[in-house]
Scaffold this motif. Structure first.
Motif, short mmCIF file in Angstrom:
data_model
loop_
_atom_site.label_atom_id
_atom_site.label_comp_id
_atom_site.label_asym_id
_atom_site.label_seq_id
_atom_site.Cartn_x
_atom_site.Cartn_y
_atom_site.Cartn_z
N ARG A 645 -74.90 -59.97 -13.33
CA ARG A 645 -74.69 -59.11 -12.32
C ARG A 645 -74.68 -60.05 -11.00
NH1 ARG A 645 -77.41 -55.82 -15.78
NH2 ARG A 645 -76.86 -53.71 -15.68
N VAL A 646 -73.65 -59.73 -10.23
CA VAL A 646 -73.52 -60.41 -8.74
C VAL A 646 -73.31 -59.44 -7.70
CG1 VAL A 646 -72.09 -62.06 -7.46
CG2 VAL A 646 -72.83 -62.78 -9.95
N LYS A 647 -74.13 -59.76 -6.72
CA LYS A 647 -73.92 -58.72 -5.53
C LYS A 647 -73.15 -59.44 -4.43
CE LYS A 647 -77.53 -57.49 -3.17
NZ LYS A 647 -78.87 -56.97 -2.71
N ILE A 648 -72.09 -58.58 -3.90
CA ILE A 648 -71.46 -59.16 -2.86
C ILE A 648 -71.66 -57.95 -1.58
CG2 ILE A 648 -69.82 -60.69 -3.99
CD1 ILE A 648 -67.80 -58.72 -3.62
N CYS A 649 -71.55 -58.41 -0.53
CA CYS A 649 -71.83 -57.44 0.97
C CYS A 649 -70.88 -57.75 1.97
CB CYS A 649 -73.47 -57.73 1.45
SG CYS A 649 -74.56 -57.87 0.01
N PRO A 650 -70.56 -56.59 2.53
CA PRO A 650 -69.65 -56.79 3.56
C PRO A 650 -70.36 -56.87 4.86
CG PRO A 650 -69.84 -54.41 3.10
CD PRO A 650 -70.67 -55.47 2.01
N GLU A 651 -69.66 -57.56 5.76
CA GLU A 651 -70.51 -57.90 7.18
C GLU A 651 -69.50 -57.31 8.42
OE1 GLU A 651 -73.21 -59.56 8.10
OE2 GLU A 651 -73.67 -60.43 6.14
N CYS A 652 -70.44 -56.46 9.31
CA CYS A 652 -69.96 -56.11 10.41
C CYS A 652 -70.05 -57.19 11.64
CB CYS A 652 -70.42 -54.78 10.82
SG CYS A 652 -70.13 -53.36 9.97
N THR A 653 -68.80 -57.77 12.14
CA THR A 653 -68.99 -58.77 12.93
C THR A 653 -68.54 -58.32 14.49
OG1 THR A 653 -66.67 -59.59 12.79
CG2 THR A 653 -68.41 -60.48 11.20
N LYS A 654 -68.94 -59.04 15.42
CA LYS A 654 -68.54 -58.88 16.88
C LYS A 654 -67.85 -59.89 17.50
CE LYS A 654 -72.20 -55.52 17.75
NZ LYS A 654 -73.36 -55.17 18.62
N GLY A 655 -66.61 -59.69 18.02
CA GLY A 655 -65.98 -60.68 18.56
C GLY A 655 -66.43 -61.04 20.05
N ASN A 656 -65.69 -62.07 20.45
CA ASN A 656 -66.37 -62.56 21.98
C ASN A 656 -65.57 -61.70 23.00
OD1 ASN A 656 -67.33 -65.03 20.97
ND2 ASN A 656 -65.20 -65.94 20.63
N GLY A 657 -66.24 -60.39 23.38
CA GLY A 657 -65.85 -59.57 24.00
C GLY A 657 -64.77 -58.60 23.66
N LYS A 658 -64.50 -58.74 22.32
CA LYS A 658 -63.74 -57.80 21.88
C LYS A 658 -64.33 -56.87 20.70
CE LYS A 658 -59.77 -61.09 22.14
NZ LYS A 658 -58.59 -61.73 21.50
N PRO A 659 -63.45 -55.75 20.33
CA PRO A 659 -64.21 -55.08 19.27
C PRO A 659 -64.43 -55.83 17.93
CG PRO A 659 -62.23 -53.78 20.25
CD PRO A 659 -62.41 -55.08 20.74
N GLY A 660 -65.61 -55.40 17.43
CA GLY A 660 -65.71 -56.29 16.09
C GLY A 660 -65.15 -55.67 14.99
N GLY A 661 -65.17 -56.35 13.67
CA GLY A 661 -64.50 -55.84 12.82
C GLY A 661 -65.28 -55.96 11.42
N LEU A 662 -64.51 -55.66 10.24
CA LEU A 662 -65.58 -55.80 9.08
C LEU A 662 -64.80 -56.60 8.12
CD1 LEU A 662 -67.31 -53.15 7.01
CD2 LEU A 662 -65.17 -54.47 5.71
N THR A 663 -65.33 -57.68 7.44
CA THR A 663 -64.95 -58.58 6.57
C THR A 663 -65.77 -58.82 5.29
OG1 THR A 663 -64.09 -60.79 6.55
CG2 THR A 663 -65.90 -60.54 7.60
N TRP A 664 -65.33 -59.15 4.24
CA TRP A 664 -66.01 -59.45 3.01
C TRP A 664 -66.16 -60.91 2.96
CZ3 TRP A 664 -68.17 -55.87 -0.60
CH2 TRP A 664 -67.76 -54.72 -0.40
N SER A 665 -67.21 -61.25 2.85
CA SER A 665 -67.55 -62.87 3.06
C SER A 665 -68.10 -63.49 1.51
CB SER A 665 -68.85 -63.32 3.81
OG SER A 665 -69.15 -64.55 3.72
N THR A 666 -67.14 -64.42 1.23
CA THR A 666 -67.54 -64.90 -0.22
C THR A 666 -68.76 -65.53 -0.09
OG1 THR A 666 -65.16 -65.52 -0.64
CG2 THR A 666 -66.76 -66.89 -1.60
N GLY A 667 -69.53 -66.30 1.24
CA GLY A 667 -70.48 -66.78 1.21
C GLY A 667 -71.75 -65.93 1.01
N GLU A 668 -71.33 -64.49 1.38
CA GLU A 668 -72.56 -63.58 0.87
C GLU A 668 -72.50 -62.93 -0.40
OE1 GLU A 668 -74.83 -61.45 3.68
OE2 GLU A 668 -74.57 -63.78 3.37
N THR A 669 -72.88 -64.02 -1.27
CA THR A 669 -72.99 -63.67 -2.80
C THR A 669 -74.35 -63.89 -3.56
OG1 THR A 669 -70.71 -64.56 -3.03
CG2 THR A 669 -71.85 -64.27 -5.02
N TYR A 670 -74.83 -62.73 -3.70
CA TYR A 670 -76.21 -62.87 -4.31
C TYR A 670 -76.25 -62.81 -5.86
CZ TYR A 670 -77.29 -61.32 0.34
OH TYR A 670 -77.58 -61.31 1.69
N GLY A 671 -76.85 -63.65 -6.48
CA GLY A 671 -76.68 -63.68 -8.01
C GLY A 671 -77.08 -64.80 -8.68
N CYS A 672 -77.61 -64.86 -9.93
CA CYS A 672 -78.18 -66.12 -10.59
C CYS A 672 -76.69 -67.19 -10.57
CB CYS A 672 -78.32 -65.63 -11.98
SG CYS A 672 -78.93 -67.00 -13.22
#
Length: 696
Positions: A645-672
């Motif tokens: 089992r490997v868990k991945i998580c989306p991130e809500c980000t905020k831009g430089n004075g702009k509306p933020g967005g949602l992205t899935w990050s390969t770096g945000e991977t939890y698992g053996c």
């Protein structure tokens, strides 16, 4: 005076200790053991009822430089400290020298004898009662030495301190080992020989690992001395054959030194049940027998142990990720051919083949065995290997000779092989009798080691080694995919994720016994729904042909899909703004496993909405993996083969004075096996080591 520990109590102590930690213990069976051909310059003690070793008993030279370093390895890497556990009855010392009187200011128990270091030194290699010291205490190891093969080597430490050895083999400098050592205490070191810190002056010894080979810096190291390391996920199965310098490393001691120029003179001794002995040099093996190639995985029984620890309970042993497994092309001569030439008349179809064992011993004294039926099987492909992936065996992997037992746990593929014995019993080593076994989850820390068979053929397993999501896939950062259109994400963080985000996975699957993988199932939503991965047909590639009578290698798999819809927590003013360096989450995927740049604090991570990716495999016999590690839990953490089992998580980000967005990050991977978890393991190991060394 020293007291005798009852045999039953000592036996319980033995069982308790060997189930608590990954120590090296040699099972003592004095009446049935065979002497190992170890090289040492230490003198051998004799007594009236024992005969000195005759010239004919001496092993032929194998050009192995073990005399200097062998004592250290036996002392701590695989012998003295750990093997205190092997003695079923403590020694009742009857002839202690006169103990000195405790001086004023010595607050230690006055009822316990004191001994000068000059007394301890008298109990060295030549003594009938060898002693060692640790900290301010003295220990008598006489009975253990008498019962144990390799005692000549261990005697090199007699009359001196264990402490400098433990400073090198730090893995054994642990509370549970000290508890066992305490059972052999016969007194204190006299206060006159202690310094201001309450300890005798420090001794220095040569580092037995100073001649170890240089390793690839990309390897994830679990222990430095001895070296135990696995390749990072991004390198593990990048190619069908794992490169030699990235093949996982599993050592119990140092790496023996064999001069390349004299490798062909390295000697292998073969001993048959009738006592007949025959010797072959590497040069003779190469000249006399036909060469064969076999494509085979070697996998540690503790592969994915960290997975079992995190999902079932505490386990003792190296906390491997998914990389204690590698695949290679091996080349050498068939063991069955050598045994037949040596005079073994047994054939695979005879009942005798099922009752005998082929015992292997390495130059550093590691021992293991396989059933003779496996050794003789015409389809078993057991090799005495000289080459690995078209090159001479690297030192880390057994140069100049190793056994390769396809389909079996790698613990049976003994490195630096210098002796084979055909016997009516398994190898007496602790690695055969009291280590590589598995038990029911209800048996806890005190299983009955004798009732469980030694691990031979490996069960089916699989693992995810790569995860790419979102822009990583769109931008073609997946090694086996072409670039695709980049859609980008600039919208404010929604309450649900989009359902069209691409995802790509890769990994390996393997089943022991030569059983072919027929299916790999993948779930992107925690097991609610399933799909099948594509199996990579590496054996059909002319560059990576498969050799052998069965499917001994692994099967690589690939998968492409889309992420499920997830409900997210609504954005609130309480959500902390990310630092500028972390605002561009998930866009940098150059290595496919980029470290996360969008980590919130721990308080925020627990509120994340994530999805769990799962993989499970099925082989041609319809064996499949268990769903949970809880059902196969054992304190040694062996055979951790549940769904990965490997868990991945989306991130809500905020831009430089702009509306933020949602992205899935390969770096945000939890698992053996993933870098994030490997980092946690590393930090945990450092913390444990600092506690052992008395640091805060």
């Amino acid at each position: 005076m020293a007291t005798r520990i009852p045999r039953i109590a000592a036996d319980k102590l033995l069982k308790h200790a060997t189930r608590r930690a990954p120590i090296n213990l040699t099972t003592c069976q004095p009446c049935r053991l065979r002497t190992r051909p170890l090289h040492t310059s230490a003198p051998r003690r004799t007594s009236p009822d024992t005969n000195p070793r005759s010239a004919s008993d001496k092993p032929a030279s194998s050009n192995v430089r073990t005399a200097r370093v062998a004592p250290v390895g036996w002392l701590v890497g695989g012998g003295l400290v750990a093997s205190f556990l092997a003695l079923s009855q403590n020694h009742d010392t009857e002839h202690l020298p006169e103990a000195s009187v405790s001086p004023s200011g010595d607050n230690r128990d006055p009822s316990i004898p004191r001994f000068r270091l000059s007394d301890v030194r008298k109990h060295g290699p030549d003594s009938s009662e060898p002693w060692v010291t640790f900290e301010d205490k003295v220990y008598n190891i006489t009975d253990w030495i008498e019962a144990h093969p390799g005692g000549d080597v261990i005697l090199r430490a007699a009359g001196a301190s264990l402490e400098p050895y433990w400073n090198i083999f730090s893995i054994h400098n642990a509370p549970h080992v000290k508890e066992i050592l305490g059972q052999y205490m016969i007194g204190f070191i006299d206060a006159a020989d202690l310094g201001p810190d309450g300890r005798p002056a420090a001794e220095s010894i040569e580092d037995p690992f100073e001649d170890d080979p240089v390793r690839d810096p990309r390897l994830i190291t679990h222990t430095l001395k001895p070296r135990n390391a696995e390749p990072p996920n991004e390198e593990l199965d990048r190619t069908f054959y794992t490169p030699n310098d990235l093949f996982y490393i599993r050592h119990h001691m140092w790496v023996p030194v064999v001069e390349e120029a004299k490798a062909d003179e390295f000697a292998l001794t073969v001993e048959l049940p009738d006592g007949e002995v025959k010797q072959y040099t590497i040069g003779e093996l190469k000249a006399k027998f036909p060469m064969h190639k076999v494509t085979a995985v070697l996998q540690c029984s503790g592969n994915r142990r960290n997975d079992m620890t995190r999902h079932a309970g505490k386990t003792n042993g190296l906390q491997w990720g998914v990389g204690a497994i590698s695949n290679a092309e091996w080349e050498g001569v068939r063991l069955s051919d050598v045994l037949a030439d040596a005079g073994l008349n047994t054939t695979p179809d005879q009942p005798e083949a099922n009752s005998l064992h082929a015992q292997f011993t390495g130059a550093e004294a590691y021992g293991a065995s396989i059933p003779l039926s496996k050794a003789l099987s015409p389809t078993g492909d057991v090799l005495l290997a000289f080459n690995m992936n078209g090159e001479p065996l690297p030192r880390d992997h057994g140069f100049p000779l190793r056994a390769v037992v396809p389909g079996n746990v790698a613990a049976r593929s003994v490195k630096w092989l210098n002796k084979i014995v055909i016997s009516d019993e398994e190898s007496p080593s602790q690695w055969q009798r009291r280590d590589y076994k598995s038990f029911g989850p209800n048996e806890g820390p005190n299983p009955d080691w004798e009732k469980a068979p030694s691990i031979q053929e490996m069960p089916i397993t699989s693992a995810i080694t790569g995860v790419w999501v979102g822009d990583c896939v769109r931008k073609g950062k997946v090694p086996w995919m072409g670039a695709t259109e980049n859609h980008g994400t600039t919208n404010p963080c929604p309450e649900t994720t989009p359902d069209n985000e691409p995802i790509a996975l890769q990994g390996y699957a393997y089943s022991g016994g030569g059983r072919k993988i027929t299916r790999v199932d993948v779930s992107l939503d925690g097991g609610a729904t399933w799909d099948q991965a594509e199996l990579v047909d590496d054996c059909s590639n002319p560059a990576t042909p498969c050799h052998g009578n069965k499917t001994w290698g692994w099967t690589r798999w690939r998968y492409e899909g889309t992420l499920p819809v997830l409900s997210l927590l609504p954005t609130t003013t309480a959500t902390p703004a990310l630092p500028p360096a972390l605002q561009k989450v998930g866009q940098d995927c150059e290595d496919g496993f980029g470290r996360s740049r969008g980590l919130l604090g721990k308080k925020d991570e627990k509120n994340k909405k994530c999805t769990t990716l799962i993989v499970k495999a099925t082989d041609e016999s319809y064996n499949t993996q268990p769903e949970s590690h809880k059902g196969i839990y054992n304190v040694r953490g062996n055979l951790a083969t549940a769904w990965h089992r490997v868990k991945i998580c989306p991130e809500c980000t905020k831009g430089n004075g702009k509306p933020g967005g949602l992205t899935w990050s390969t770096g945000e991977t939890y698992g053996c096996g993933f870098r994030r978890e490997a980092e946690e393991v590393r930090v945990g190991m450092e913390r444990a080591a600092s506690l052992v060394n008395g640091k805060k």
